[in-house]
Design a protein around this motif. Structure first.
Motif, PDB file in Angstrom:
ATOM      1  N   UNK A 107       0.820  -1.205   0.000  1.00 11.60           N
ATOM      2  CA  UNK A 107       0.000   0.000   0.000  1.00 11.60           C
ATOM      3  C   UNK A 107       0.854   1.254   0.000  1.00 11.60           C
ATOM      4  N   UNK A 108       2.102   1.118   0.432  1.00 15.46           N
ATOM      5  CA  UNK A 108       3.029   2.253   0.445  1.00 15.46           C
ATOM      6  C   UNK A 108       4.445   1.703   0.508  1.00 15.46           C
ATOM      7  N   UNK A 109       5.399   2.551   0.152  1.00 18.17           N
ATOM      8  CA  UNK A 109       6.810   2.154   0.085  1.00 18.17           C
ATOM      9  C   UNK A 109       7.641   3.351   0.511  1.00 18.17           C
ATOM     10  N   UNK A 110       8.448   3.170   1.544  1.00 15.96           N
ATOM     11  CA  UNK A 110       9.330   4.234   2.020  1.00 15.96           C
ATOM     12  C   UNK A 110      10.786   3.802   1.884  1.00 15.96           C
ATOM     13  N   UNK A 111      11.632   4.764   1.567  1.00 16.01           N
ATOM     14  CA  UNK A 111      13.054   4.499   1.409  1.00 16.01           C
ATOM     15  C   UNK A 111      13.809   4.925   2.662  1.00 16.01           C
ATOM     16  N   UNK A 112      14.642   4.013   3.157  1.00 15.75           N
ATOM     17  CA  UNK A 112      15.492   4.288   4.327  1.00 15.75           C
ATOM     18  C   UNK A 112      16.622   5.208   3.907  1.00 15.75           C
ATOM     19  N   UNK A 113      17.106   6.030   4.797  1.00 16.29           N
ATOM     20  CA  UNK A 113      16.656   6.227   6.177  1.00 16.29           C
ATOM     21  C   UNK A 113      15.326   6.986   6.208  1.00 16.29           C
ATOM     22  N   UNK A 114      14.535   6.656   7.220  1.00 16.87           N
ATOM     23  CA  UNK A 114      13.193   7.223   7.352  1.00 16.87           C
ATOM     24  C   UNK A 114      13.115   8.038   8.632  1.00 16.87           C
ATOM     25  N   UNK A 115      12.695   9.274   8.498  1.00 15.26           N
ATOM     26  CA  UNK A 115      12.463  10.098   9.690  1.00 15.26           C
ATOM     27  C   UNK A 115      11.316   9.487  10.490  1.00 15.26           C
ATOM     28  N   UNK A 116      11.440   9.413  11.791  1.00 14.05           N
ATOM     29  CA  UNK A 116      10.356   8.862  12.611  1.00 14.05           C
ATOM     30  C   UNK A 116       9.008   9.537  12.350  1.00 14.05           C
ATOM     31  N   UNK A 117       9.022  10.846  12.141  1.00 13.68           N
ATOM     32  CA  UNK A 117       7.754  11.547  11.904  1.00 13.68           C
ATOM     33  C   UNK A 117       7.095  11.085  10.599  1.00 13.68           C
ATOM     34  N   UNK A 118       7.894  10.777   9.582  1.00  8.64           N
ATOM     35  CA  UNK A 118       7.344  10.293   8.319  1.00  8.64           C
ATOM     36  C   UNK A 118       6.778   8.883   8.490  1.00  8.64           C
ATOM     37  N   UNK A 119       7.477   8.042   9.232  1.00 20.03           N
ATOM     38  CA  UNK A 119       6.968   6.700   9.497  1.00 20.03           C
ATOM     39  C   UNK A 119       5.597   6.784  10.168  1.00 20.03           C
ATOM     40  N   UNK A 120       5.481   7.611  11.195  1.00 22.18           N
ATOM     41  CA  UNK A 120       4.199   7.750  11.899  1.00 22.18           C
ATOM     42  C   UNK A 120       3.117   8.331  11.003  1.00 22.18           C
ATOM     43  N   UNK A 121       3.485   9.278  10.172  1.00 19.01           N
ATOM     44  CA  UNK A 121       2.516   9.874   9.249  1.00 19.01           C
ATOM     45  C   UNK A 121       1.930   8.802   8.329  1.00 19.01           C
ATOM     46  N   UNK A 122       2.795   7.953   7.779  1.00 19.47           N
ATOM     47  CA  UNK A 122       2.328   6.911   6.866  1.00 19.47           C
ATOM     48  C   UNK A 122       1.524   5.838   7.604  1.00 19.47           C
ATOM     49  N   UNK A 123       1.951   5.471   8.792  1.00 17.02           N
ATOM     50  CA  UNK A 123       1.206   4.492   9.596  1.00 17.02           C
ATOM     51  C   UNK A 123      -0.200   5.023   9.862  1.00 17.02           C
ATOM     52  N   UNK A 124      -0.300   6.255  10.316  1.00 23.47           N
ATOM     53  CA  UNK A 124      -1.608   6.846  10.620  1.00 23.47           C
ATOM     54  C   UNK A 124      -2.477   6.941   9.363  1.00 23.47           C
ATOM     55  N   UNK A 125      -1.864   7.284   8.248  1.00 19.50           N
ATOM     56  CA  UNK A 125      -2.605   7.390   6.996  1.00 19.50           C
ATOM     57  C   UNK A 125      -3.146   6.019   6.574  1.00 19.50           C
ATOM     58  N   UNK A 126      -2.310   4.997   6.649  1.00 25.75           N
ATOM     59  CA  UNK A 126      -2.744   3.663   6.242  1.00 25.75           C
ATOM     60  C   UNK A 126      -3.817   3.119   7.180  1.00 25.75           C
ATOM     61  N   UNK A 127      -3.661   3.321   8.463  1.00 23.43           N
ATOM     62  CA  UNK A 127      -4.660   2.866   9.429  1.00 23.43           C
ATOM     63  C   UNK A 127      -5.966   3.631   9.260  1.00 23.43           C
ATOM     64  N   UNK A 128      -5.856   4.928   8.967  1.00 19.12           N
ATOM     65  CA  UNK A 128      -7.052   5.744   8.735  1.00 19.12           C
ATOM     66  C   UNK A 128      -7.816   5.304   7.506  1.00 19.12           C
ATOM     67  N   UNK A 129      -7.097   4.846   6.484  1.00 20.75           N
ATOM     68  CA  UNK A 129      -7.742   4.380   5.264  1.00 20.75           C
ATOM     69  C   UNK A 129      -8.514   3.096   5.508  1.00 20.75           C
ATOM     70  N   UNK A 130      -8.131   2.349   6.542  1.00 22.85           N
ATOM     71  CA  UNK A 130      -8.816   1.089   6.854  1.00 22.85           C
ATOM     72  C   UNK A 130     -10.096   1.320   7.660  1.00 22.85           C
ATOM     73  N   UNK A 131     -10.166   2.482   8.313  1.00 21.82           N
ATOM     74  CA  UNK A 131     -11.308   2.757   9.208  1.00 21.82           C
ATOM     75  C   UNK A 131     -12.593   2.987   8.446  1.00 21.82           C
TER      76      UNK A 131
END
Length: 129
Positions: free
Chosen positions: A105-129
């Motif tokens: 559903x998404x692909x991030x390239x390392x190194x990943x800023x923690x804030x970007x990881x959380x942003x994508x996690x929240x976005x993906x979880x929100x899309x499931x709601x």
């Protein structure tokens, strides 16, 4: 943002100890309680019990890769709706396309800023709601 009735079930799959610790700590600080494993096979072994809402997986791992894990999850009716976020040091457009073609559903390239990881996690979880 409304809180879900149950906590989100996250599965973190990362073979690098330092990155696994960083991602796990980042998720814990944000209130998530991911189940953490270090291989693709361990991830698949956990899926039936956990039935995760989101899998965050490294792509390049010994044995089963993150692409293999993603294809397996997306190919099974019980887990086809599980969101998959692939993370990788592989950064070419071809690598990203391979991840998305595997069903990510998404692909991030390392190194990943923690804030970007959380942003994508929240976005993906929100899309499931």
């Amino acid at each position: 943002m409304t809180r879900p009735e149950r906590p989100a079930r996250l599965l973190l799959v990362e073979d690098d100890d330092d990155i696994r610790a960083l991602f796990s700590a980042t998720l814990h600080r944000a209130g998530y309680r991911p189940r953490v494993v270090s291989s693709g096979q361990q991830a698949l072994d956990q899926v039936d019990e956990l039935v995760p809402d989101l899998v965050i997986s490294d792509v390049s791992m010994p044995g089963l890769s993150g692409l293999d894990v993603c294809r397996t999850l997306k190919g099974q009716p019980r887990t086809a709706g599980t969101a998959v976020l692939l993370v990788s040091a592989l950064s070419s457009q071809q690598d990203r396309e391979a991840g998305l073609q595997a069903g990510a559903d998404d692909y991030l390239t390392k190194p990943i800023r923690p804030s970007l990881l959380l942003e994508r996690v929240q976005s993906l979880l929100g899309a499931l709601a």
